[in-house]
Design a protein around this motif. Sequence first.
Motif, PDB file in Angstrom:
ATOM      1  N   MET A   1       0.839  -1.207   0.000  1.00 36.01           N
ATOM      2  CA  MET A   1       0.000   0.000   0.000  1.00 36.01           C
ATOM      3  C   MET A   1       0.872   1.254   0.000  1.00 36.01           C
ATOM      4  N   ASP A   2       0.409   2.279  -0.724  1.00 36.93           N
ATOM      5  CA  ASP A   2       1.164   3.526  -0.791  1.00 36.93           C
ATOM      6  C   ASP A   2       1.313   4.172   0.580  1.00 36.93           C
ATOM      7  N   ILE A   3       0.267   4.005   1.405  1.00 36.14           N
ATOM      8  CA  ILE A   3       0.321   4.612   2.740  1.00 36.14           C
ATOM      9  C   ILE A   3       1.476   4.025   3.546  1.00 36.14           C
ATOM     10  N   LEU A   4       1.656   2.711   3.438  1.00 38.38           N
ATOM     11  CA  LEU A   4       2.762   2.075   4.158  1.00 38.38           C
ATOM     12  C   LEU A   4       4.110   2.508   3.602  1.00 38.38           C
ATOM     13  N   HIS A   5       4.163   2.758   2.308  1.00 42.24           N
ATOM     14  CA  HIS A   5       5.404   3.211   1.691  1.00 42.24           C
ATOM     15  C   HIS A   5       5.824   4.584   2.223  1.00 42.24           C
ATOM     16  N   ALA A   6       4.852   5.346   2.724  1.00 36.41           N
ATOM     17  CA  ALA A   6       5.154   6.672   3.285  1.00 36.41           C
ATOM     18  C   ALA A   6       6.086   6.542   4.481  1.00 36.41           C
ATOM     19  N   PHE A   7       6.009   5.383   5.165  1.00 35.99           N
ATOM     20  CA  PHE A   7       6.836   5.170   6.360  1.00 35.99           C
ATOM     21  C   PHE A   7       8.130   4.436   6.036  1.00 35.99           C
ATOM     22  N   SER A   8       8.575   4.522   4.815  1.00 36.84           N
ATOM     23  CA  SER A   8       9.818   3.854   4.434  1.00 36.84           C
ATOM     24  C   SER A   8      10.994   4.439   5.204  1.00 36.84           C
ATOM     25  N   VAL A   9      12.045   3.670   5.278  1.00 38.00           N
ATOM     26  CA  VAL A   9      13.236   4.097   6.032  1.00 38.00           C
ATOM     27  C   VAL A   9      13.783   5.418   5.485  1.00 38.00           C
ATOM     28  N   ASP A  10      13.837   5.522   4.172  1.00 37.31           N
ATOM     29  CA  ASP A  10      14.376   6.743   3.566  1.00 37.31           C
ATOM     30  C   ASP A  10      13.511   7.961   3.894  1.00 37.31           C
ATOM     31  N   ASN A  11      12.201   7.782   3.809  1.00 34.03           N
ATOM     32  CA  ASN A  11      11.312   8.900   4.115  1.00 34.03           C
ATOM     33  C   ASN A  11      11.416   9.327   5.572  1.00 34.03           C
ATOM     34  N   MET A  12      11.448   8.341   6.477  1.00 32.73           N
ATOM     35  CA  MET A  12      11.524   8.667   7.898  1.00 32.73           C
ATOM     36  C   MET A  12      12.866   9.302   8.252  1.00 32.73           C
ATOM     37  N   ARG A  13      13.930   8.830   7.592  1.00 26.49           N
ATOM     38  CA  ARG A  13      15.240   9.429   7.825  1.00 26.49           C
ATOM     39  C   ARG A  13      15.237  10.889   7.354  1.00 26.49           C
ATOM     40  N   PHE A  14      14.616  11.120   6.212  1.00 25.05           N
ATOM     41  CA  PHE A  14      14.534  12.478   5.659  1.00 25.05           C
ATOM     42  C   PHE A  14      13.715  13.384   6.570  1.00 25.05           C
ATOM     43  N   ILE A  15      12.615  12.862   7.094  1.00 24.08           N
ATOM     44  CA  ILE A  15      11.776  13.636   8.014  1.00 24.08           C
ATOM     45  C   ILE A  15      12.550  13.974   9.290  1.00 24.08           C
ATOM     46  N   LEU A  16      13.295  13.004   9.808  1.00 20.31           N
ATOM     47  CA  LEU A  16      14.056  13.230  11.035  1.00 20.31           C
ATOM     48  C   LEU A  16      15.194  14.223  10.818  1.00 20.31           C
ATOM     49  N   GLU A  17      15.743  14.255   9.614  1.00 21.73           N
ATOM     50  CA  GLU A  17      16.764  15.262   9.310  1.00 21.73           C
ATOM     51  C   GLU A  17      16.163  16.663   9.395  1.00 21.73           C
ATOM     52  N   GLY A  18      14.961  16.804   8.874  1.00 23.74           N
ATOM     53  CA  GLY A  18      14.262  18.088   8.980  1.00 23.74           C
ATOM     54  C   GLY A  18      13.917  18.418  10.419  1.00 23.74           C
ATOM     55  N   PHE A  19      13.542  17.380  11.181  1.00 24.19           N
ATOM     56  CA  PHE A  19      13.205  17.584  12.591  1.00 24.19           C
ATOM     57  C   PHE A  19      14.431  18.037  13.378  1.00 24.19           C
ATOM     58  N   TYR A  20      15.586  17.469  13.028  1.00 24.76           N
ATOM     59  CA  TYR A  20      16.839  17.880  13.679  1.00 24.76           C
ATOM     60  C   TYR A  20      17.113  19.365  13.427  1.00 24.76           C
ATOM     61  N   MET A  21      16.898  19.805  12.195  1.00 26.19           N
ATOM     62  CA  MET A  21      17.086  21.215  11.877  1.00 26.19           C
ATOM     63  C   MET A  21      16.107  22.086  12.674  1.00 26.19           C
ATOM     64  N   THR A  22      14.875  21.626  12.796  1.00 30.86           N
ATOM     65  CA  THR A  22      13.879  22.367  13.575  1.00 30.86           C
ATOM     66  C   THR A  22      14.327  22.523  15.021  1.00 30.86           C
ATOM     67  N   LEU A  23      14.777  21.425  15.626  1.00 34.88           N
ATOM     68  CA  LEU A  23      15.231  21.464  17.017  1.00 34.88           C
ATOM     69  C   LEU A  23      16.470  22.345  17.175  1.00 34.88           C
ATOM     70  N   LYS A  24      17.369  22.257  16.219  1.00 31.97           N
ATOM     71  CA  LYS A  24      18.605  23.045  16.275  1.00 31.97           C
ATOM     72  C   LYS A  24      18.298  24.541  16.230  1.00 31.97           C
ATOM     73  N   VAL A  25      17.487  24.938  15.271  1.00 32.18           N
ATOM     74  CA  VAL A  25      17.122  26.347  15.137  1.00 32.18           C
ATOM     75  C   VAL A  25      16.327  26.808  16.356  1.00 32.18           C
ATOM     76  N   ALA A  26      15.416  25.965  16.825  1.00 36.67           N
ATOM     77  CA  ALA A  26      14.590  26.330  17.972  1.00 36.67           C
ATOM     78  C   ALA A  26      15.434  26.504  19.237  1.00 36.67           C
ATOM     79  N   LEU A  27      16.366  25.577  19.461  1.00 38.24           N
ATOM     80  CA  LEU A  27      17.198  25.639  20.668  1.00 38.24           C
ATOM     81  C   LEU A  27      18.064  26.898  20.675  1.00 38.24           C
ATOM     82  N   ILE A  28      18.718  27.173  19.557  1.00 42.22           N
ATOM     83  CA  ILE A  28      19.563  28.372  19.480  1.00 42.22           C
ATOM     84  C   ILE A  28      18.714  29.631  19.658  1.00 42.22           C
TER      85      ILE A  28
END
Length: 216
Positions: A1-28
């Motif tokens: 299912m396409d919905i399950l593909h949304a949670f692929s390792v690559d997608n989640m890694r990419f999302i977490l990279e963005g989340f890291y940037m959010t936390l970094k900017v927010a903390l500073i």
Amino acid sequence: MDILHAFSVDNMRFILEGFYMTLKVALISIILSFLVGCVVGTVRYTKIPIVSPILGIAVELLRNLPLLLIIFFARFALPDIGIKLGPMNATIVALTLFEGAMIAEIVRSGLMSIDKGQIEAARSSGLSYVQTLWHIVIPQGLRRMVPPLVSQFISLLKDTSLAIVISLPELMHHAKIVIGQSYSYTLPILFVVAVLYFAVNYALSLAARRFEARIV
């Protein structure tokens, strides 16, 4: 299912990279805006001639401008006067100015809430104005500032999403890219984004409650 593909390792890694940037900017931004807000708020409270009124005008100006406008100004207007900032630095500058103005008002209000009788009693006991401020006013004011400060920090974290307009590679920016792969990814990816925002903001709220309970 396409919905399950949304949670692929690559997608989640990419999302977490963005989340890291959010936390970094927010903390500073939280650290810098807190420092700016404390200094400006305290100076306004002490009513230093000329300086306090000028800072008051600056605070009111920044508080009544849209944050998005300040972000655009930091990214696209400052280069006209020789100050070139990348997306991350422009976002940090904008958040620091805007949230610093908000925090300055919180600090000033917290200090002003202290009963003047305590201040007069401290002065009559021989404490200087600075000693009274440091030992009497600020400790009590801090207790009253904790809830609104945490609310402001939570708002700051969420406001980082506005930096998507200047292509900061933060959480929402990366989520938008992933969703662009397939329309069916929209719901699951936005759900992941919501969980990440909630987790951090809820953790901040819990930490604030514990800190407030300790200092009361």
